[in-house]
Structure formats: C-alpha cells, structure tokens
Scaffold this active site. Structure first.
Site: not given
Ligand code: GLU
Length: 450
Positions: A130, A170
C-alpha cells in the site's frame, strides 16, 4: 471477548506496539487478526516454530520519500510519499495508493497488512502493499494534481515494476491520477507495461475494474444472505460514502432488487426514502466524478433530507454497507443499526468498523462480512487486469464479471470453510483471517527465512 489465549495476544500486541509506537490503526488491524490467528497457530505448531506471525507483521520494505511540486501560483509545496511493501510470498506487492491529508505511516501499514490477507483470499497470485501521500486532491486543479503525480512517480518508479510491485487506486486516487502516474512511469522507463492497475480502457485497463469493489461487496452480501435462504430483493440498504465503491455498490444493489436510501461524504449524509435509482445515481456520478462537488447538492436537486455532520447509521435498514473509510462505525452506531433491524453488514471500505462495533455485530449473531473478504473484488479485478496485460489481451465485460462473481463466491466459501461454527453459523472474521493467512504462511515457510 474472553479468550483462553488473552495473555498470549496481549504479550504479542505489547511487542508490536513497542516496536511501532503511535501507529494506532496498524495496532488495531494486527490485533483483529492475531485474535483469531494466535489460537490457530497454537493448533498448527509449524507456523509457531517458523515465527510466521512475528514475521508477517514486519513489512519487507518501507519506502519514504519527499514529493516537491509547484502549485498554480508557482509556490513550492512539499508532501510526504510512502510505499509499504508488506509481503511478497505469493506474488508481487499489490495494493492501492491513497492520497488524503490523514495519510501517515500507521494508516498505510494497517492498509498494507490487511491487503496481504485480502489478496491471498482472492485466490490470485498477489502479495500485499500500500502507498500514498498526505497530498489532498480536494480543491486542487487538474494541473496541480498532474504535477503532484509526476513528482510522486519520479521517485516511486525506482521501486515498482510489473513483476515487483503494482500499485492502483484507493481514496483520492482514481482514473485521473492513475493516468498521470502511468504517463510519468512510461516516460521515465520507456516501457508500456502493467505497472499500475485501474488504467483507462484504451491503454491497458480492464473492463469492470471501476465497478469491481462495489459490485464485489454486493455479491458478497448476496452470498451471506443466501446462507439464510434470502436475497437482496426488496431490502432497504444504507450505504456510506459517495466515491467509486459506494457508487457501484448502489448500482449493483439496485440491479439486484434492493433499495439504497443513503449516501454520504465527510460533510454529512443524504436520506432518500424513495431510493437512489439509476437516474439519480447518474447524477451522483457526475456530481462526484466530474463536478467534484458535495453530496449535499443531491438533497437540493432531489428534494430529500440532508443531515449535516452526521453518518447514516441511524437510518432503518436490513443491510448496511460502509463504503467510506476506516473506523466510520462505532459501538453505539453498531447498536443502533441492530436495534433498527439491520442483520447484514458488507464492508466496501477497509476496516470501517471499530473493534467495539465488531463485537456488537458478533454478539448479535448477524451476518458480518468484514472488509478484507467483502471488498476484495476491487483488487481481484486488478489481478485480472495484470493477467490481461501479461497476455496482451482483453476479456469482455461478461467474462470479467463472471470471473469476479466466481472469486467472490470462492472467498465466501473459504470463509465458511475456516469460520463455520458448531451451531452452523459462520464467523466471517475468523474465516477470512485464517483463510487468508494459510496460503501466505505456507509460502513463507517454503521459501525459507525470508
Ligand atoms: N485500494 C483497493 C483495495 O483496498 C484496490 C487495490 C488494488 O486494486 O490493487 O483493495
């Protein structure tokens, strides 16, 4: 929850907290997982001997960098850039980039940690990662967003690659940002590769990728309902958020016969008892994706209630789908949902329920589909985008949707396999955590001390 392993869990957490001080969301995500994994590891000593839990909470690599860029006034701005390469045991690091002012190391480590389990659950060969920045795209011009993305990718490009680490979107990173990031990577490397997913359809993207998280969370809700012989038909659904996940969850719920009555953003929520139908959803998509306005404008246009500064969990429903952000449902809100008759929760967002809220759901015995299972459809179609890029081929909408549906069914089956209780009900938290863990842990052991 009283647990015979409380002492071991507390000892384990004390070490994680001491080694990673002030990363509260990371502590929360780890705690939720080790609550189920410590008892499992005790029964499966190969994992204990190999210290898999101690290793899995430590990122393989963390990259922190400076992102300088020029705003429209010609003033220099500086943001932080991050990429957490958490685990590559079963495939290249894979996971989104978040651009939001709240982004920090603890938030990204929680997301990267969850991603490891989620990606494993999809059945596809993807490790977990991430990244992102504390950059706030809200209120920035397209040119500012482009200059920021170019600067961000100038550094990130040194660390990623189609077989190494494949970022995606995201919160705050959608098609526009992926485009700017991809363009800069291509320019720096002189390579047209599948280094990012969520690309435009004309330049290597997959059909259904924008829809995938919202559709997947809806398919997961349908799977959970089926265990009780029910469907979405005629159900009232409360959804939070109004971004990509919330939009396509609304579309799919409506298509499957449910009625979505709320959407929200960080300023408040709208309540439309008549339901957010196809036409109204088209307006939401324009409002949020093109105009980049506030959800309040929906209430003005369609003459319905708007609740400033509130979250939608007080609205009566059978099904709730938190699709906004972490810790957006607390204990009291969970109690209110259940008191109002809600018996199915499918999480489109990552870790949207606090630990206290989860305990409320579990004590009430409702169907609780946690994010790492319910929202895995997004990254699953990212995995399919990687496959199509490698094949230099594109599947049809129907083909991708069929694969997505099968993956969501398989994830549900994995949760049932590892989470079925003696009374026949399913503990999806246990099922998803153990189901996601086993494949990664076995791969880590097979690959030696990595
Ligand atoms: N950000 C999404 C998630 O939380 C998608 C990640 C991806 O497609 O790589 O799973």
């Amino acid at each position: 929850m009283a647990n015979a392993f409380d002492q071991q869990i507390n000892d384990f957490m004390a070490k994680v907290i001491a080694k990673n001080p002030s990363e509260v969301e990371f502590h929360q995500a780890v705690h939720e997982v080790v609550e189920t994994l410590i008892p499992f590891v005790e029964e499966n000593p190969q994992y204990k001997a190999a210290k898999v839990l101690e290793r899995i909470v430590e990122p393989e690599r963390v990259i922190l960098f400076r992102v300088p860029w020029l705003d429209d006034k010609g003033e220099i701005q500086i943001n932080k850039g991050f990429r957490i390469e958490m685990n590559s045991a079963i495939g290249p690091y894979k996971g989104g980039l978040r651009f939001h002012p709240t982004v920090n190391l603890g938030i990204l480590k929680f997301l990267a940690f969850e991603q490891v389990f989620k990606n494993s659950l999809t059945t596809l060969p993807m490790g977990g990662g991430k990244g992102g920045s504390d950059f706030d795209p809200k209120g920035k011009s397209d040119n500012e967003v482009m200059r920021f993305c170019q600067s961000f990718m100038t550094e990130l490009s040194k660390h990623i690659g189609p077989n190494t680490d494949v970022p995606a979107g995201d919160i705050g990173v959608g098609g526009r940002e992926i485009g700017f990031l991809f363009g800069q990577y291509k320019r720096l490397r002189n390579e047209f590769t599948g280094v990012l997913t969520g690309k435009g359809i004309e330049w290597g993207g997959s059909l259904i990728r924008p829809e995938a998280t919202g559709y997947g969370a809806t398919y997961f809700a349908a799977e959970m309902l089926e265990t009780r012989g029910e469907t979405l038909e005629g159900k009232t659904v409360v959804i939070s958020g109004s971004g990509n996940v919330a939009q396509y969850a609304t579309e799919k719920v409506t298509e499957m016969g449910g009625k979505v009555v709320t959407l929200s953003d960080s300023s408040g929520f709208i309540y439309d008892p008549a339901g957010i139908d196809k036409e109204k959803l088209e307006y939401v998509m324009w409002l949020k994706n093109v105009k980049r306005g506030r959800i309040k404008e929906y209430a003005e246009k369609f003459d319905c209630e708007y609740h400033e500064g509130m979250r939608p969990w007080g609205v009566k429903c059978e099904i709730a789908m938190p699709c906004a952000t972490q810790n957006e449902v607390n204990e009291d809100e969970a109690k209110t949902l259940i008191a109002n008759g809600c018996y199915c929760i499918s999480e489109g967002a990552n870790m949207p329920s606090t630990p206290e809220a989860i305990e409320v759901y579990q004590n009430a015995g409702i169907l609780y589909g946690l994010g790492k299972a319910a929202n895995a459809g997004g990254v699953a179609v990212s995995g399919l985008e990687m496959s199509q890029n490698s094949l230099r081929f594109a599947w049809t909408r129907e083909e991708v949707d069929a694969k997505l549906q099968k993956i969501m069914k398989d994830i549900h089956a994995t949760c049932v396999k590892y989470g079925k209780k003696e009374d026949g009900s399913v503990d999806y938290v246990r099922g998803a955590n153990i189901g996601g863990f086993v494949k990664v842990a076995d791969a880590m052991i097979a690959q030696g001390l990595v």
